[in-house]
Design a protein around this motif. Structure first.
Motif, mmCIF file in Angstrom:
data_model
loop_
_atom_site.group_PDB
_atom_site.id
_atom_site.type_symbol
_atom_site.label_atom_id
_atom_site.label_comp_id
_atom_site.label_asym_id
_atom_site.label_seq_id
_atom_site.Cartn_x
_atom_site.Cartn_y
_atom_site.Cartn_z
ATOM 1 N N ALA A 33 -50.513 -25.998 11.817
ATOM 2 C CA ALA A 33 -49.467 -26.969 11.088
ATOM 3 C C ALA A 33 -50.328 -28.746 10.197
ATOM 4 N N VAL A 34 -49.868 -28.971 8.519
ATOM 5 C CA VAL A 34 -49.611 -30.532 9.069
ATOM 6 C C VAL A 34 -49.341 -31.098 8.119
ATOM 7 N N ALA A 35 -48.307 -31.713 8.753
ATOM 8 C CA ALA A 35 -47.349 -32.200 7.549
ATOM 9 C C ALA A 35 -47.470 -33.481 6.689
ATOM 10 N N ILE A 36 -47.252 -33.400 5.456
ATOM 11 C CA ILE A 36 -47.984 -34.592 5.164
ATOM 12 C C ILE A 36 -46.903 -35.550 4.778
ATOM 13 N N THR A 37 -46.617 -36.874 5.190
ATOM 14 C CA THR A 37 -45.477 -37.832 5.086
ATOM 15 C C THR A 37 -45.835 -38.957 5.142
ATOM 16 N N ASP A 38 -46.347 -39.062 3.213
ATOM 17 C CA ASP A 38 -46.766 -40.452 2.996
ATOM 18 C C ASP A 38 -45.268 -41.844 2.522
ATOM 19 N N HIS A 39 -45.392 -42.553 3.099
ATOM 20 C CA HIS A 39 -44.586 -43.365 3.003
ATOM 21 C C HIS A 39 -43.264 -43.648 1.125
ATOM 22 N N ASP A 40 -41.876 -43.196 1.378
ATOM 23 C CA ASP A 40 -41.302 -43.482 0.162
ATOM 24 C C ASP A 40 -41.273 -42.281 -1.130
ATOM 25 N N THR A 41 -42.205 -41.479 -0.606
ATOM 26 C CA THR A 41 -42.653 -40.476 -1.376
ATOM 27 C C THR A 41 -43.216 -38.828 -1.178
ATOM 28 N N ALA A 42 -42.381 -38.321 -2.010
ATOM 29 C CA ALA A 42 -42.281 -36.641 -1.987
ATOM 30 C C ALA A 42 -43.794 -36.482 -3.228
ATOM 31 N N ASP A 43 -44.242 -37.298 -4.075
ATOM 32 C CA ASP A 43 -44.956 -36.824 -4.994
ATOM 33 C C ASP A 43 -46.460 -36.193 -4.626
ATOM 34 N N GLY A 44 -46.908 -36.034 -3.046
ATOM 35 C CA GLY A 44 -48.496 -35.584 -3.131
ATOM 36 C C GLY A 44 -48.323 -34.229 -2.411
ATOM 37 N N LEU A 45 -46.614 -33.356 -2.707
ATOM 38 C CA LEU A 45 -46.143 -32.666 -1.622
ATOM 39 C C LEU A 45 -46.481 -30.758 -2.140
ATOM 40 N N PRO A 46 -46.710 -31.107 -3.493
ATOM 41 C CA PRO A 46 -46.454 -29.536 -3.888
ATOM 42 C C PRO A 46 -48.121 -29.075 -4.678
ATOM 43 N N GLU A 47 -49.112 -30.594 -4.147
ATOM 44 C CA GLU A 47 -50.424 -30.021 -5.283
ATOM 45 C C GLU A 47 -50.832 -30.020 -2.528
ATOM 46 N N ALA A 48 -50.331 -30.340 -1.865
ATOM 47 C CA ALA A 48 -50.255 -30.141 -0.588
ATOM 48 C C ALA A 48 -50.006 -28.796 -0.123
ATOM 49 N N LEU A 49 -49.070 -28.223 -0.190
ATOM 50 C CA LEU A 49 -47.812 -27.306 -0.649
ATOM 51 C C LEU A 49 -48.995 -25.651 -1.345
ATOM 52 N N ALA A 50 -50.079 -26.362 -2.455
ATOM 53 C CA ALA A 50 -50.365 -25.102 -2.712
ATOM 54 C C ALA A 50 -51.310 -25.422 -2.584
ATOM 55 N N GLU A 51 -52.438 -25.723 -1.689
ATOM 56 C CA GLU A 51 -53.211 -25.255 -1.357
ATOM 57 C C GLU A 51 -53.006 -25.135 -0.199
ATOM 58 N N GLY A 52 -52.147 -25.684 1.077
ATOM 59 C CA GLY A 52 -51.815 -24.472 2.757
ATOM 60 C C GLY A 52 -51.937 -23.322 2.169
ATOM 61 N N ARG A 53 -50.633 -23.531 0.523
ATOM 62 C CA ARG A 53 -51.151 -21.349 0.405
ATOM 63 C C ARG A 53 -51.923 -21.041 -0.041
ATOM 64 N N ASP A 54 -52.613 -21.488 0.461
ATOM 65 C CA ASP A 54 -54.154 -21.009 -1.001
ATOM 66 C C ASP A 54 -55.172 -20.824 0.905
ATOM 67 N N LEU A 55 -54.824 -21.332 1.717
ATOM 68 C CA LEU A 55 -55.854 -22.066 2.807
ATOM 69 C C LEU A 55 -54.703 -20.449 4.235
ATOM 70 N N ASP A 56 -53.642 -20.198 3.695
ATOM 71 C CA ASP A 56 -52.976 -20.067 4.336
ATOM 72 C C ASP A 56 -52.745 -21.029 5.424
ATOM 73 N N LEU A 57 -52.321 -22.300 5.360
ATOM 74 C CA LEU A 57 -52.605 -23.016 7.026
ATOM 75 C C LEU A 57 -51.196 -23.316 6.757
ATOM 76 N N GLU A 58 -50.376 -23.271 7.203
ATOM 77 C CA GLU A 58 -48.558 -24.146 7.325
ATOM 78 C C GLU A 58 -48.224 -25.526 6.609
ATOM 79 N N VAL A 59 -48.013 -26.096 5.325
ATOM 80 C CA VAL A 59 -47.906 -27.365 5.206
ATOM 81 C C VAL A 59 -46.074 -27.112 5.639
ATOM 82 N N VAL A 60 -45.975 -28.714 6.098
ATOM 83 C CA VAL A 60 -44.583 -29.366 6.370
ATOM 84 C C VAL A 60 -44.331 -30.028 5.245
ATOM 85 N N PRO A 61 -43.091 -30.113 4.125
ATOM 86 C CA PRO A 61 -43.081 -30.932 3.691
ATOM 87 C C PRO A 61 -42.133 -32.138 4.181
ATOM 88 N N GLY A 62 -43.072 -33.191 4.137
ATOM 89 C CA GLY A 62 -41.986 -34.660 4.607
ATOM 90 C C GLY A 62 -42.848 -35.691 3.154
#
Ligand code: AMP
Ligand code: ZN
Ligand code: FE
Ligand code: FE
Length: 290
Positions: A33-62
């Motif tokens: 699993a990998v969490a995406i935890t950018d400073h002060d923004t959640a704007d990268g999460l949709p792209e990361a979650l979509a890639e996680g679904r494609d690769l079957d890797l758990e992406v933790v939105p953070g």
């Protein structure tokens, strides 16, 4: 042992890899699993979650927030499994981005007074959105004000340096409440940056726990094994789940490797159930009971 990394940054803040690339790297490393935890923004999460679904890797939105705890330095909270569409959190992130912009302008003004005028447009061009001190450090190195980014921090940008301007920040109770309200597990990240002794950290954890903190990052790059063990013990004492992550920033921090920190970091996937159990509600569940 399967490994995870629950603290990373992308180009949406001050990392150098786009969200999907961080997720691909995590998949190549075989992380569970990998969490995406950018400073002060959640704007990268949709792209990361979509890639996680494609690769079957758990992406933790953070997300990562710097918060006021009555110390000169901000404490950093990582919120894991957040719902980025929750309106109060979304509004607070917009506010935090505004605070960041105001602070950047004040620091650029200060640096100009110190003889190092930087061009805001060029700075914005090098940051996808979350312009911050690491970008100022890179610009100062380019301008010849310092030989390295760490020298730029030491001479100009660190808390005690002449170019530093504090950022308006949320209080810890408010930030913890916002994260919880968005379904997230609030975790105190890399407690070592606070520069506290064990007794003071113990006191702070008691205070944050009473405000609703749910986890402590005990596994992180700058903490050696004995320190990690001591933090795990302290987390148990305060009823906190244990988390861990590298604080990966890509090429912005070449010494920090995804999943492995400075090289010796290993965050076991066995932490995931304990952290997940602290989620404020199941995915898809409405924020307010109907
Ligand atoms: P900001 O959010 O704009 O205040 O910038 C915070 C970022 O600056 C974090 O990613 C830190 O890791 C980085 N940073 C803070 N202090 C230093 C330092 N002394 N040397 C290098 N990077 C630092
Ligand atoms: Zn950062
Ligand atoms: Fe941090
Ligand atoms: Fe971070």
């Amino acid at each position: 042992m399967r490994l995870i990394d629950l603290h990373t940054h992308t180009t949406l803040s001050d990392g150098t890899d786009p969200p999907a690339e961080v997720v691909r790297r995590a998949a190549r490393l075989g992380l569970a699993a990998v969490a995406i935890t950018d400073h002060d923004t959640a704007d990268g999460l949709p792209e990361a979650l979509a890639e996680g679904r494609d690769l079957d890797l758990e992406v933790v939105p953070g997300v990562e927030l710097g918060v006021e705890v009555g110390l000169k330095r901000s404490a950093h909270l990582v919120g894991l499994w957040l719902d980025p569409t929750e309106p109060r959190l979304a509004e607070s992130l917009v506010w935090a981005q505004g605070a960041r912009r105001r602070r950047n302008l004040a620091m650029i003004r200060r640096l100009a007074e110190l003889g190092w005028p930087l061009d805001l447009e060029r700075l914005n061009a090098r940051a996808a959105g979350g312009l911050g001190r690491p970008h100022l450090a890179a610009a100062l190195v380019e301008a010849g004000a310092a030989k390295s980014q760490s020298e730029a921090f030491a001479r100009f940008l660190a808390v005690d340096a002449p170019g530093f301007v504090p950022k308006e920040r949320l209080g810890s109770a408010e930030a913890i409440g916002l994260l919880r309200g968005a379904g997230a597990v609030p975790v105190l990240a890399h407690p070592g940056i606070l520069g506290l002794g064990w007794a003071a950290l113990d006191e702070l954890l008691g205070r944050l726990r009473a405000q609703g903190l749910e986890g402590l990052e005990a596994y992180y790059g700058e903490a050696d094994w004995p320190r990690q063990q001591r933090l795990i013990t302290m987390a148990a004492k305060h009823g906190l789940a244990v988390s861990g992550g590298s604080d990966f920033h890509g090429a912005a921090k070449p010494g920090v490797l995804l999943g492995f920190g400075g090289g010796t970091l290993r965050v076991p996937a066995s932490l995931l159930p304990g952290l997940r159990a602290r989620r404020q509600r199941a995915p898809g569940e409405p924020a307010e009971p109907i």
